[in-house]
Scaffold this motif. Sequence first.
Motif, PDB file in Angstrom:
ATOM      1  N   SER A  13       0.827  -1.203   0.000  1.00 45.58           N
ATOM      2  CA  SER A  13       0.000   0.000   0.000  1.00 45.58           C
ATOM      3  C   SER A  13       0.863   1.256   0.000  1.00 45.58           C
ATOM      4  O   SER A  13       0.420   2.313  -0.418  1.00 45.58           O
ATOM      5  CB  SER A  13      -0.939   0.005   1.199  1.00 45.58           C
ATOM      6  N   SER A  14       2.105   1.135   0.468  1.00 41.57           N
ATOM      7  CA  SER A  14       2.999   2.299   0.456  1.00 41.57           C
ATOM      8  C   SER A  14       4.006   2.223  -0.670  1.00 41.57           C
ATOM      9  O   SER A  14       4.329   3.230  -1.289  1.00 41.57           O
ATOM     10  CB  SER A  14       3.794   2.404   1.758  1.00 41.57           C
ATOM     11  N   ASN A  15       4.536   1.024  -0.907  1.00 44.83           N
ATOM     12  CA  ASN A  15       5.603   0.886  -1.897  1.00 44.83           C
ATOM     13  C   ASN A  15       5.415  -0.350  -2.755  1.00 44.83           C
ATOM     14  O   ASN A  15       4.913  -1.363  -2.282  1.00 44.83           O
ATOM     15  CB  ASN A  15       6.954   0.762  -1.181  1.00 44.83           C
ATOM     16  N   SER A 104      -0.795  -6.981  -0.906  1.00 43.25           N
ATOM     17  CA  SER A 104      -1.043  -6.740   0.514  1.00 43.25           C
ATOM     18  C   SER A 104      -2.528  -6.596   0.830  1.00 43.25           C
ATOM     19  O   SER A 104      -2.922  -6.642   1.975  1.00 43.25           O
ATOM     20  CB  SER A 104      -0.290  -5.507   0.966  1.00 43.25           C
ATOM     21  N   GLY A 157       2.849  -0.270   5.624  1.00 44.28           N
ATOM     22  CA  GLY A 157       2.340   1.074   5.839  1.00 44.28           C
ATOM     23  C   GLY A 157       0.948   1.012   6.445  1.00 44.28           C
ATOM     24  O   GLY A 157       0.697   1.531   7.531  1.00 44.28           O
ATOM     25  N   ALA A 158       0.050   0.329   5.753  1.00 45.85           N
ATOM     26  CA  ALA A 158      -1.343   0.311   6.179  1.00 45.85           C
ATOM     27  C   ALA A 158      -1.630  -0.738   7.247  1.00 45.85           C
ATOM     28  O   ALA A 158      -2.458  -0.519   8.127  1.00 45.85           O
ATOM     29  CB  ALA A 158      -2.235   0.043   4.972  1.00 45.85           C
ATOM     30  N   GLU A 205       6.837  11.805   7.930  1.00 47.11           N
ATOM     31  CA  GLU A 205       7.574  10.594   7.525  1.00 47.11           C
ATOM     32  C   GLU A 205       9.076  10.826   7.684  1.00 47.11           C
ATOM     33  O   GLU A 205       9.791   9.964   8.180  1.00 47.11           O
ATOM     34  CB  GLU A 205       7.269  10.265   6.059  1.00 47.11           C
ATOM     35  N   LYS A 208      10.006  10.827  11.346  1.00 49.98           N
ATOM     36  CA  LYS A 208       9.958   9.464  11.878  1.00 49.98           C
ATOM     37  C   LYS A 208      11.209   8.674  11.493  1.00 49.98           C
ATOM     38  O   LYS A 208      11.813   8.018  12.335  1.00 49.98           O
ATOM     39  CB  LYS A 208       8.688   8.783  11.337  1.00 49.98           C
ATOM     40  N   GLY A 286       8.617  -2.170   6.159  1.00 54.07           N
ATOM     41  CA  GLY A 286       9.255  -0.874   6.418  1.00 54.07           C
ATOM     42  C   GLY A 286       9.117  -0.434   7.867  1.00 54.07           C
ATOM     43  O   GLY A 286      10.005   0.204   8.425  1.00 54.07           O
ATOM     44  N   GLN A 312      12.349  -4.084   4.675  1.00 53.69           N
ATOM     45  CA  GLN A 312      11.353  -3.544   3.760  1.00 53.69           C
ATOM     46  C   GLN A 312      11.319  -4.303   2.439  1.00 53.69           C
ATOM     47  O   GLN A 312      10.295  -4.355   1.761  1.00 53.69           O
ATOM     48  CB  GLN A 312      11.657  -2.059   3.505  1.00 53.69           C
TER      49      GLN A 312
HETATM   50  N1  LIG Z   1      13.630   4.215   8.283  1.00 49.87           N
HETATM   51  C1  LIG Z   1      12.349   4.105   8.641  1.00 49.87           C
HETATM   52  N2  LIG Z   1      11.970   4.405   9.911  1.00 49.87           N
HETATM   53  C2  LIG Z   1      10.687   4.301  10.279  1.00 49.87           C
HETATM   54  N3  LIG Z   1       9.677   3.906   9.474  1.00 49.87           N
HETATM   55  C3  LIG Z   1       9.999   3.604   8.209  1.00 49.87           C
HETATM   56  C4  LIG Z   1      11.337   3.669   7.726  1.00 49.87           C
HETATM   57  N4  LIG Z   1      11.336   3.310   6.427  1.00 49.87           N
HETATM   58  C5  LIG Z   1      10.057   3.013   6.116  1.00 49.87           C
HETATM   59  N5  LIG Z   1       9.254   3.183   7.183  1.00 49.87           N
HETATM   60  C6  LIG Z   1       7.800   3.000   7.243  1.00 49.87           C
HETATM   61  O1  LIG Z   1       7.462   1.785   6.652  1.00 49.87           O
HETATM   62  C7  LIG Z   1       6.117   1.859   6.141  1.00 49.87           C
HETATM   63  C8  LIG Z   1       6.072   1.297   4.749  1.00 49.87           C
HETATM   64  O2  LIG Z   1       6.520  -0.034   4.783  1.00 49.87           O
HETATM   65  P1  LIG Z   1       6.362  -1.010   3.545  1.00 49.87           P
HETATM   66  O3  LIG Z   1       7.074  -0.447   2.377  1.00 49.87           O
HETATM   67  O4  LIG Z   1       6.762  -2.350   4.025  1.00 49.87           O
HETATM   68  O5  LIG Z   1       4.800  -0.897   3.315  1.00 49.87           O
HETATM   69  P2  LIG Z   1       3.878  -1.613   2.230  1.00 49.87           P
HETATM   70  O6  LIG Z   1       4.348  -3.002   2.030  1.00 49.87           O
HETATM   71  O7  LIG Z   1       3.787  -0.771   1.029  1.00 49.87           O
HETATM   72  O8  LIG Z   1       2.495  -1.574   2.993  1.00 49.87           O
HETATM   73  P3  LIG Z   1       1.447  -2.740   3.317  1.00 49.87           P
HETATM   74  O9  LIG Z   1       2.225  -3.991   3.522  1.00 49.87           O
HETATM   75  O10 LIG Z   1       0.730  -2.274   4.540  1.00 49.87           O
HETATM   76  O11 LIG Z   1       0.559  -2.784   2.148  1.00 49.87           O
HETATM   77  C9  LIG Z   1       5.732   3.325   6.172  1.00 49.87           C
HETATM   78  O12 LIG Z   1       4.830   3.534   7.236  1.00 49.87           O
HETATM   79  C10 LIG Z   1       7.050   4.023   6.427  1.00 49.87           C
HETATM   80  O13 LIG Z   1       6.882   5.193   7.181  1.00 49.87           O
END
Ligand SMILES: Nc1ncnc2c1ncn2[C@@H]1O[C@H](COP(=O)(O)OP(=O)(O)OP(=O)(O)O)[C@@H](O)[C@H]1O
Length: 339
Positions: A13-15, A104, A157-158, A205, A208, A286, A312
């Motif tokens: 959902s984020s990447n 996801s 992310g989500a 972001e 964080k 992530g 990630q």
């Molecule tokens: N260095 C970091 N420190 C803290 N949080 C981080 C860092 N890098 C990434 N994130 C967090 O990780 C999350 C995204 O992670 P990821 O790319 O695994 O998500 P996604 O797979 O797209 O989402 P989902 O699995 O929920 O569909 C975001 O909330 C982002 O803020």
Amino acid sequence: MASIEDIGIDLGSSNVIIAERGKGVIFNEPAVLAVNHTTRNIISMGQEAYQMTGREPTGITVMRPLQKGTIQDFDLLSLMLNYFVMRVVGRQLFNRPRALMSISATSNEIEKRQLILRMLEAGTRRTQLIERPLAAALGANISINEVTGRMVVDIGGATTDIAVISSGEIMARSILDTGGDAFTEALIRYIRLKHNLLIGWRSAEDLKSAIGTVDVQEQNALSLPTAGRNLVSGLPRQADITSQECAEAAEEPLHALIEGLHSVIEHIPAELANDVFDEGILLTGGGARMRSLREVIEREMQIPVHVADQPQEAIALGCAKVLERPGDYTRILGDGRRR
Ligand SMILES: Nc1ncnc2c1ncn2[C@@H]1O[C@H](COP(=O)(O)OP(=O)(O)OP(=O)(O)O)[C@@H](O)[C@H]1O
Ligand SMILES: [Mg+2]
């Protein structure tokens, strides 16, 4: 473009992350599109669209087709997938790569078929699907076919996807709607209340990742000047936000996460629970990159916690790994279309 080997895709959902068999990650971009909401024309996708977040021109919205574990806009999702995969695969008429994908969101059979079709159009030969926790474990170099139970927690992310795996199967699972985004939202809320300052999503972001921590007991205090809009004067202003404040802001989502872990462990058979106590909990996604998260969970749960080497990227890497020896994993692969 050189010919490309088979690819593993984590459609998050984020990447969106794509890894090539034997090579590692070759694509990693935000899962967003900038769309003109009257004409529905796509202005940009991925990194380029993400840069517009918070400064969109009138009439244009930066949106995520996947949110909160569900598909918000199927058409945009499949367009984005098609475009990203095309960029990676290029025009390859022969030796089209096979693909293995982890989605996801909960999606129905029709949606899965459509996405697989989009992958074919983008230039892949065959696409199969795999459950996220299995891919995450493989990407963290854990063999999933053993009987010993392993707990894999993917903090995206989500969502946070909590699973206990044994003999290549998911024995228990719980998907929380507290992922990394919940920590970002909590930070924005906290700064608004404490400093009367409204900061944007991207600033939160950045904050964080740069100085954020989830441990209120952490000693080494860092701070970062952060810009936003003062809610009283309406004017732009800066405030120094400290890592201690980030930790205080994170308390609520952190609590939800730990509750979720407890609840899964409480409901699994004793043998599996023992395995989890011995083997520990594996963190991927992530969100697993949040500072001190590993230590805090370990302290609260009294169970060893490990973070994957590339948290990630774990799911995409796991998918690519299956493609190295697909014969070993026939049981866990979802259906796919051949062409
Ligand atoms: N260095 C970091 N420190 C803290 N949080 C981080 C860092 N890098 C990434 N994130 C967090 O990780 C999350 C995204 O992670 P990821 O790319 O695994 O998500 P996604 O797979 O797209 O989402 P989902 O699995 O929920 O569909 C975001 O909330 C982002 O803020
Ligand atoms: Mg994910």
